[in-house]
Design an enzyme around this catalytic site. Sequence first.
Site, PDB file in Angstrom:
ATOM      1  CG  ASN A 294      -1.836   1.188   1.254  1.00  0.00           C
ATOM      2  OD1 ASN A 294      -1.830   2.002   0.325  1.00  0.00           O
ATOM      3  ND2 ASN A 294      -2.621   1.315   2.311  1.00  0.00           N
ATOM      4  CD1 TRP A 295       3.822   1.134  -2.795  1.00  0.00           C
ATOM      5  CD2 TRP A 295       3.582   2.122  -4.786  1.00  0.00           C
ATOM      6  NE1 TRP A 295       4.574   0.430  -3.703  1.00  0.00           N
ATOM      7  CE2 TRP A 295       4.439   1.013  -4.937  1.00  0.00           C
ATOM      8  CE3 TRP A 295       3.276   2.890  -5.916  1.00  0.00           C
ATOM      9  CZ2 TRP A 295       5.000   0.661  -6.169  1.00  0.00           C
ATOM     10  CZ3 TRP A 295       3.821   2.543  -7.145  1.00  0.00           C
ATOM     11  CH2 TRP A 295       4.677   1.431  -7.262  1.00  0.00           C
ATOM     12  CE  LYS A 296      -0.447   3.157   4.618  1.00  0.00           C
ATOM     13  NZ  LYS A 296      -0.382   3.243   6.078  1.00  0.00           N
TER      14      LYS A 296
ATOM     15  CG  HIS B 165      -6.032   1.821   4.850  1.00  0.00           C
ATOM     16  ND1 HIS B 165      -5.646   2.751   5.785  1.00  0.00           N
ATOM     17  CD2 HIS B 165      -5.006   0.940   4.726  1.00  0.00           C
ATOM     18  CE1 HIS B 165      -4.421   2.438   6.210  1.00  0.00           C
ATOM     19  NE2 HIS B 165      -4.013   1.344   5.582  1.00  0.00           N
TER      20      HIS B 165
ATOM     21  CD  GLU C  64      -3.264   5.365   6.482  1.00  0.00           C
ATOM     22  OE1 GLU C  64      -3.184   5.433   5.240  1.00  0.00           O
ATOM     23  OE2 GLU C  64      -2.388   4.840   7.196  1.00  0.00           O
TER      24      GLU C  64
ATOM     25  CD  GLU D 154      -3.708  -2.481   6.966  1.00  0.00           C
ATOM     26  OE1 GLU D 154      -2.637  -2.761   6.438  1.00  0.00           O
ATOM     27  OE2 GLU D 154      -4.296  -1.386   6.798  1.00  0.00           O
TER      28      GLU D 154
ATOM     29  N   GLY E  63       2.221   2.184  10.886  1.00  0.00           N
ATOM     30  CA  GLY E  63       3.178   3.284  10.797  1.00  0.00           C
ATOM     31  C   GLY E  63       3.823   3.634  12.125  1.00  0.00           C
TER      32      GLY E  63
ATOM     33  CB  SER F 129       4.913  -1.980  12.069  1.00  0.00           C
ATOM     34  OG  SER F 129       4.497  -0.647  12.349  1.00  0.00           O
TER      35      SER F 129
ATOM     36  N   GLY G 204       2.739  -1.059   4.291  1.00  0.00           N
ATOM     37  CA  GLY G 204       2.860   0.357   3.965  1.00  0.00           C
ATOM     38  C   GLY G 204       4.314   0.736   3.765  1.00  0.00           C
ATOM     39  N   GLY G 205       4.906   1.338   4.794  1.00  0.00           N
ATOM     40  CA  GLY G 205       6.248   1.912   4.691  1.00  0.00           C
ATOM     41  C   GLY G 205       7.282   1.002   4.043  1.00  0.00           C
TER      42      GLY G 205
HETATM   43  P1  13P Z   1       2.773   0.346   7.714  1.00  0.00           P
HETATM   44  O1  13P Z   1       3.285  -0.939   7.111  1.00  0.00           O
HETATM   45  O2  13P Z   1       3.534   1.538   7.275  1.00  0.00           O
HETATM   46  O3  13P Z   1       2.635   0.218   9.193  1.00  0.00           O
HETATM   47  O4  13P Z   1       1.295   0.556   7.130  1.00  0.00           O
HETATM   48  C1  13P Z   1       0.399  -0.487   7.181  1.00  0.00           C
HETATM   49  C2  13P Z   1      -0.759  -0.145   6.333  1.00  0.00           C
HETATM   50  O5  13P Z   1      -1.511   0.761   6.647  1.00  0.00           O
HETATM   51  C3  13P Z   1      -0.957  -0.904   5.110  1.00  0.00           C
HETATM   52  O6  13P Z   1      -2.193  -0.638   4.546  1.00  0.00           O
END
Ligand code: 13P
Length: 253
Positions: free
Chosen positions: A9-11, A97, A99, A169, A175, A215, A236-237
């Site tokens: 997930n590149w966001k 998600h 977010e 999640e 994050g 994470s 994500g990251g």
């Molecule tokens: P991180 O891997 O950066 O914690 O993010 C997880 C996420 O929100 C994937 O959708």
Amino acid sequence: MRKQIAAANWKMNLTLQQAEQLTHELLASKRNLGANQLVVFGVPFPYLLPIKNTLQGNGNMYVAAQNCSDKKSGAYTGETSAEMLKSIGLKYVIIGHSERREYFNEDNATLAVKVDLALANDLQPIFCCGEPLSVREAETQNSYVEKQLNESLFHLSADQARYFVVAYEPIWAIGTGRTASSDQAQEMHAHIRSVFASKYGEDVANTISILYGGSVKAANAKEIFGQPDVDGGLVGGASLVADEFASIINSLK
Ligand code: 13P
């Protein structure tokens, strides 16, 4: 065997040039995927087609949208419909998600509409669920997640349920560098699968891939993915770093 999935997930990160470079680096370093292993890149809307084209010819690698509209079509400036995503050949869309829930006020009922529109357009939802820290501390995470599934998914038929990918999640792990332990992940994934089993039967529940997100990195992916009910991750990251994500892909069962 259930599909094992490494989903990025590149966001809202990367320019197109950076995104192309990351994809090329990743393609150069990945190993061949097994028949039951998939890689899905959740990329920003403007990059869906270019990255899809870059991935062309690489088996079992797909792009996903990070969201779709809860409206079918019409005068909704700035929105992107499930039908549009279908029309560019997409197979996956991330829905719900945390977010989106938190910053864009998407509630369980809105997400149910998005899920319906995705399925009506042959898109497989990667449906996100997970509790905030306060709920985890009150030890009511099981009923919290069950309610999310119940209110957004359980109006669907068993045949439709077969197409779900669920991503658990926990919000406190996104994050933050604070990963759920592999035991905590397994416990919740088993709970989610049992909730699906009581609604749709064991057979359907056993076909649903349940990904862990929060994470995930190269250093912990193998242990988390090694749990019996964890079928990969939504990352994500660490998905923004080619070596990290390549190693995460290589950690799939
Ligand atoms: P991180 O891997 O950066 O914690 O993010 C997880 C996420 O929100 C994937 O959708």
